[in-house]
Write a protein that holds these residues in place. Sequence first.
Motif, PDB file in Angstrom:
ATOM      1  N   PHE A 219      -1.195  -4.769 -44.874  1.00 17.05           N
ATOM      2  CA  PHE A 219      -1.157  -3.137 -45.042  1.00 17.05           C
ATOM      3  C   PHE A 219       0.259  -2.851 -44.776  1.00 17.05           C
ATOM      4  O   PHE A 219       1.320  -3.607 -44.371  1.00 17.05           O
ATOM      5  N   ILE A 222       3.749  -0.644 -40.041  1.00 19.04           N
ATOM      6  CA  ILE A 222       4.103   0.868 -39.121  1.00 19.04           C
ATOM      7  C   ILE A 222       5.038   0.212 -37.939  1.00 19.04           C
ATOM      8  O   ILE A 222       4.693  -0.720 -37.317  1.00 19.04           O
ATOM      9  N   HIS A 231       0.109   6.769 -37.782  1.00 20.23           N
ATOM     10  CA  HIS A 231       0.419   5.542 -38.887  1.00 20.23           C
ATOM     11  C   HIS A 231       1.659   6.026 -39.598  1.00 20.23           C
ATOM     12  O   HIS A 231       1.837   6.662 -40.591  1.00 20.23           O
ATOM     13  N   ASP A 248       2.866  -1.972 -35.636  1.00 19.37           N
ATOM     14  CA  ASP A 248       1.633  -2.123 -35.958  1.00 19.37           C
ATOM     15  C   ASP A 248       1.595  -2.981 -37.301  1.00 19.37           C
ATOM     16  O   ASP A 248       1.872  -2.339 -38.299  1.00 19.37           O
ATOM     17  N   ASP A 260      -4.090  -8.071 -37.828  1.00 20.60           N
ATOM     18  CA  ASP A 260      -3.793  -6.650 -37.636  1.00 20.60           C
ATOM     19  C   ASP A 260      -3.334  -6.789 -36.049  1.00 20.60           C
ATOM     20  O   ASP A 260      -4.147  -6.593 -35.337  1.00 20.60           O
ATOM     21  N   HIS A 343     -11.606  -1.631 -35.549  1.00 24.80           N
ATOM     22  CA  HIS A 343     -12.299  -1.547 -36.953  1.00 24.80           C
ATOM     23  C   HIS A 343     -12.784  -3.251 -37.320  1.00 24.80           C
ATOM     24  O   HIS A 343     -11.877  -3.796 -36.918  1.00 24.80           O
ATOM     25  N   HIS A 350      -8.976  -3.170 -43.085  1.00 24.94           N
ATOM     26  CA  HIS A 350     -10.292  -2.459 -42.673  1.00 24.94           C
ATOM     27  C   HIS A 350     -11.656  -3.046 -43.415  1.00 24.94           C
ATOM     28  O   HIS A 350     -11.539  -2.473 -44.710  1.00 24.94           O
ATOM     29  N   GLU A 392      -7.784  -1.980 -30.118  1.00 25.95           N
ATOM     30  CA  GLU A 392      -6.541  -1.395 -30.238  1.00 25.95           C
ATOM     31  C   GLU A 392      -6.501   0.184 -29.577  1.00 25.95           C
ATOM     32  O   GLU A 392      -5.991   1.020 -30.153  1.00 25.95           O
ATOM     33  N   GLU A 432      -2.892  -3.991 -29.559  1.00 26.42           N
ATOM     34  CA  GLU A 432      -4.011  -4.368 -30.410  1.00 26.42           C
ATOM     35  C   GLU A 432      -3.975  -5.820 -30.850  1.00 26.42           C
ATOM     36  O   GLU A 432      -2.834  -6.628 -31.113  1.00 26.42           O
TER      37      GLU A 432
HETATM   38  N1  GLY Z   1      -3.347  -1.507 -38.443  1.00 29.85           N
HETATM   39  C1  GLY Z   1      -3.156  -0.502 -39.307  1.00 29.85           C
HETATM   40  C2  GLY Z   1      -4.587   0.194 -39.714  1.00 29.85           C
HETATM   41  O1  GLY Z   1      -5.536  -0.041 -38.707  1.00 29.85           O
HETATM   42  O2  GLY Z   1      -4.649   1.025 -40.376  1.00 29.85           O
END
Ligand code: GLY
Length: 463
Positions: A219, A222, A231, A248, A260, A343, A350, A392, A432
């Motif tokens: 992803f 961040i 974000h 992140d 993640d 998530h 995700h 997280e 996280e």
């Molecule tokens: N780690 C970024 C997100 O969960 O969207």
Amino acid sequence: MFKANIYTERREQLREKIKSGLILFLGNQESSMNYPGNTYPFRQDSSFLYFFGLDSPGLAGLIDVDENRSVLYGNDVDVEEVVWMGDQPLLKDRARQVGVKETYPLDKLEKILRQAIRKGRRIHFLPPYRPENCLKIEKLLGISSSLVPDYASEELIKAVVAQRLIKSKEEIEEIEKAHSLTYEMHTQAMKMAKAGVYEREIVGQMEGLVFSAGCLTAFPTILTINGQILHNHYHGNVLQKGRMVVNDSGAESSMHYAADITRTCPVDGKFSSPQKEVYKIVLNAQKTAIELMKPGIKFKDVHLKAAHTIASGLKELGLIKGNVDDAVKAGAHALFFPHGLGHPMGLDVHDMEDLGEKYVGYDETVKKSQQFGLAALRFAKPLKSGYVLTVEPGVYFIPKLIDKWKEDKKNTQFIDYQKVEKYRDFGGIRIEDDVLVTNEGARVLGKPIPKEVEEVEEITATE
Ligand code: GLY
């Protein structure tokens, strides 16, 4: 790619869950950035990858439930394409690698589907998230593109979600490969967290590690000294002593399984006292949550336990007051922890968010809350062995949110707004990890990345 029998078994397991008809999986195609021939890095659709395994554009997979057949549709390159792309393996040979014996050119797909529709057969498909695939379904099935999502098959969505949520041994190994790279990313970032360094220099180093391993990031990264922006994708700030860096980020394995991870570290290797106090609260919430995870427990309850731990910690600092149970029930902690605990993660960071949160994260035992904070919880239902979820928690001081709540006199019985003012420029902290639910409880995946205060300070201070 996994061995052929894994894809064959996955399709067979799915076929048994669907009553009748045809199941259509559209792969992704190249997507243009600024002119047709200049495309984004190709990323295959995750459900297509899961059931048909082939990682190249312009393919479609079809499972005939009633006739028990799997077919792949796609075009082999012609000589003009060979000039630009080099020779490519034939589809029939690649199909064999994923246990599929029948292949046809792509233009045959429309005819087969139209014939099936004329015979009154059901065509099951998943809700498309790319406009190109929405238009393809319009053309293939004669459904107006604006209505395509409404015609997605709930029966198929539920079956795919149930199957993909439980990760096999091979999938866990892939996720842990992504973690090996992600370990390198995070430890490199911590070592670089020195005053005078630009955020983008760290991002460049981390992503360079991923690309040089032939992989993609899972992803958009961040990495920010403004961790209160959840974000934040802006990477143009210079690190300054006294700030913290929230990182992140994560890699995908070469087979596109994600990692993640979030870590927060102090610039130049030393947390201030207030930073350390809040950091310990977040770490305690994360460990408490992981400790609680096991089959049968609702993830919503794990989230609420983390929220309670954060609220108790903030009460000790004087930011929250009154009865902690009541504060959490009222959602007062969400001023500081406004997002969900985690998530599911797998082939998507995700996992299956494209298929709908109400199917992936919720069920008849747990309905979505409308309360601020809890409403952002992406996954709430009871855990099962084989699920992989991120855990997280975070604590953030978001000046605009603080001002709004204060102006609206929100939760004044639980929040000491005067004390909160002192933290206005604090930023944010998030920690996280990715956690596998096991028969006995839970296991944090991957090689441990420093997260205890002393470990983080030590590596951040390393030259
Ligand atoms: N780690 C970024 C997100 O969960 O969207």
